[in-house]
Write an enzyme that holds these catalytic residues in place. Structure first.
Site, PDB file in Angstrom:
ATOM      1  N   HIS A   1      10.339  -1.103   6.338  1.00 20.45           N
ATOM      2  CA  HIS A   1       9.258  -0.243   6.834  1.00 20.45           C
ATOM      3  C   HIS A   1       9.117   1.021   5.984  1.00 20.45           C
ATOM      4  O   HIS A   1       8.727   2.080   6.486  1.00 20.45           O
ATOM      5  CB  HIS A   1       9.493   0.142   8.301  1.00 20.45           C
ATOM      6  CG  HIS A   1       9.721  -1.034   9.196  1.00 20.45           C
ATOM      7  ND1 HIS A   1       8.714  -1.808   9.717  1.00 20.45           N
ATOM      8  CD2 HIS A   1      10.887  -1.593   9.643  1.00 20.45           C
ATOM      9  CE1 HIS A   1       9.215  -2.781  10.452  1.00 20.45           C
ATOM     10  NE2 HIS A   1      10.533  -2.679  10.419  1.00 20.45           N
TER      11      HIS A   1
ATOM     12  N   GLU B   1      -1.764  -0.351 -10.635  1.00 25.61           N
ATOM     13  CA  GLU B   1      -2.867  -0.329  -9.672  1.00 25.61           C
ATOM     14  C   GLU B   1      -3.930  -1.366 -10.018  1.00 25.61           C
ATOM     15  O   GLU B   1      -4.518  -2.000  -9.124  1.00 25.61           O
ATOM     16  CB  GLU B   1      -3.476   1.072  -9.617  1.00 25.61           C
ATOM     17  CG  GLU B   1      -2.571   2.096  -8.944  1.00 25.61           C
ATOM     18  CD  GLU B   1      -3.123   3.511  -9.024  1.00 25.61           C
ATOM     19  OE1 GLU B   1      -2.689   4.341  -8.214  1.00 25.61           O
ATOM     20  OE2 GLU B   1      -3.967   3.781  -9.899  1.00 25.61           O
TER      21      GLU B   1
ATOM     22  N   SER C   1      -4.819  13.001 -15.452  1.00 26.17           N
ATOM     23  CA  SER C   1      -5.878  13.520 -14.593  1.00 26.17           C
ATOM     24  C   SER C   1      -6.736  14.492 -15.393  1.00 26.17           C
ATOM     25  O   SER C   1      -6.233  15.255 -16.223  1.00 26.17           O
ATOM     26  CB  SER C   1      -5.268  14.238 -13.387  1.00 26.17           C
ATOM     27  OG  SER C   1      -6.247  14.981 -12.694  1.00 26.17           O
TER      28      SER C   1
ATOM     29  N   ASN D   1      -0.514   8.855 -13.643  1.00 31.38           N
ATOM     30  CA  ASN D   1      -1.026   7.857 -12.705  1.00 31.38           C
ATOM     31  C   ASN D   1      -0.629   6.433 -13.120  1.00 31.38           C
ATOM     32  O   ASN D   1      -0.828   6.047 -14.283  1.00 31.38           O
ATOM     33  CB  ASN D   1      -2.547   7.949 -12.615  1.00 31.38           C
ATOM     34  CG  ASN D   1      -3.014   9.322 -12.154  1.00 31.38           C
ATOM     35  OD1 ASN D   1      -2.395   9.935 -11.291  1.00 31.38           O
ATOM     36  ND2 ASN D   1      -4.110   9.799 -12.731  1.00 31.38           N
TER      37      ASN D   1
ATOM     38  N   LYS E   1      -0.093  15.314 -13.744  1.00 33.59           N
ATOM     39  CA  LYS E   1      -0.068  13.998 -13.113  1.00 33.59           C
ATOM     40  C   LYS E   1       0.159  12.868 -14.121  1.00 33.59           C
ATOM     41  O   LYS E   1      -0.260  12.940 -15.274  1.00 33.59           O
ATOM     42  CB  LYS E   1      -1.383  13.735 -12.367  1.00 33.59           C
ATOM     43  CG  LYS E   1      -1.560  14.570 -11.102  1.00 33.59           C
ATOM     44  CD  LYS E   1      -2.703  14.021 -10.265  1.00 33.59           C
ATOM     45  CE  LYS E   1      -2.335  12.652  -9.704  1.00 33.59           C
ATOM     46  NZ  LYS E   1      -3.444  12.066  -8.942  1.00 33.59           N
TER      47      LYS E   1
END
Length: 317
Positions: free
Chosen positions: A157, A291, A278, A286, A284
């Site tokens: 979880h 993704e 970014s 990413n 950042k």
């Protein structure tokens, strides 16, 4: 002007919008290698059974080799007016060797031709996927060996649960990919039957040798039922099903990479080669590669669902 390949009884050519609807050349031209391989096997069989002369067969085979070279060199012009890859190749063959080209279509319909091309293509795709999945397994196994003693939290979880090693975690995906490869292998076995000889749907009166063409193309056997041979797309559904499960596994791996590289977890740092920045926050990093893999899973699921919907309403003929 009617289509010379099938328009003998038609008084006029299809409307422009009909050509747009009916043409498949924009995507089925990728089948050119399989189409030429199937045609060469069919041609050899026609010569060996005496249905066409050896001289005609040699001219056809030479023409098909020329067309293959032209396509591979980017020198072949595909025409939308000729609808599909099969007609484009046959039309070019006629330009190269004349009326003898028409003998290639003896005892064959576009129906069994398309079905054969598709099975050959799916078989090749499965072989390529198996090689790629094997390479991914090896990469994960190497990473597991490297980190056999690297302790990390196991999660349930998304909450910290029991300690595990990163190596053990990597090997979980090796097992998933092994099952994926097994599913593709099973799909390949059922795809590996030759539709050639089924013709439009009920066979042909020519004394063809279906075992000959099946063996020549590496199929295990000729398809047993001519109706099923030209209408079956189970082999595509099975392949897409296996691909969907594989894509789901890759999506799970990608999601873990996204989560673990976040500031909240901070378990790994991704290379600059597979991240982006970014436009407003220079700090950042990413995880775009992961993704994108996660997102492209939807296209695989969609293709599987789409074909299921198409096939559910089709009659055998």
């Amino acid at each position: 002007m009617t289509n010379k390949m099938w328009g003998g009884r038609f008084a006029s050519a299809p409307a422009g919008i009909m050509e747009e609807i009916n043409a498949s050349i924009d995507f089925d031209k990728r089948l050119f290698a399989q189409d030429i391989a199937g045609s060469k096997a069919h041609c050899e069989m026609l010569a060996e059974t005496g249905i066409i002369s050896r001289e005609d067969a040699d001219a056809i085979l030479q023409g098909l080799d020329t067309i293959s070279s032209e396509i591979e060199a980017g020198e072949f012009t595909f025409s939308r007016a000729l609808e599909d890859v099969h007609m484009n190749i046959e039309s070019r063959l006629t330009e190269l060797i004349g009326p003898q080209a028409g003998k290639l279509h003896t005892a064959r319909s576009r129906n069994d031709q398309v079905a054969t091309d598709f099975r050959l293509y799916i078989r090749d795709v499965i072989d390529q996927l198996d090689e790629l999945l094997s390479g991914l397994q090896r990469a994960l196994a190497d990473k597991a060996h490297e980190h056999a003693g690297t302790v990390m939290p196991g999660f349930t979880h998304l909450q910290t649960a029991q300690p595990v090693t990163f190596g053990h975690h990597c090997l979980a995906y090796v097992e998933m990919l092994a099952r994926d490869r097994g599913r593709f292998t099973d799909a390949r076995k059922r795809a590996n039957e030759s539709p050639l000889g089924a013709a439009a749907l009920a066979g042909t009166s020519f004394p063809i040798d279906r075992e000959n063409t099946a063996n020549s193309l590496g199929f295990d056997r000729p398809a047993a039922n001519s109706l099923d041979a030209v209408s079956d797309r189970d082999f595509v559904l099975e392949t897409l099903s296996a691909a969907s499960i594989t894509a789901m596994h890759l999506s799970r791996l990608s999601e873990e990479i996204v989560v673990w590289s976040s500031a909240s977890f901070n378990l790994l740092t991704l290379s600059d080669k597979f991240t982006t920045g970014s436009s407003i926050m220079p700090q950042k990093r990413n995880p775009d590669a992961a993704e994108l893999v996660r997102a492209k899973t939807g296209a695989v699921f969609g293709a599987f669902t789409q074909l299921l919907i198409v096939m559910k309403g089709l009659p055998l003929a």
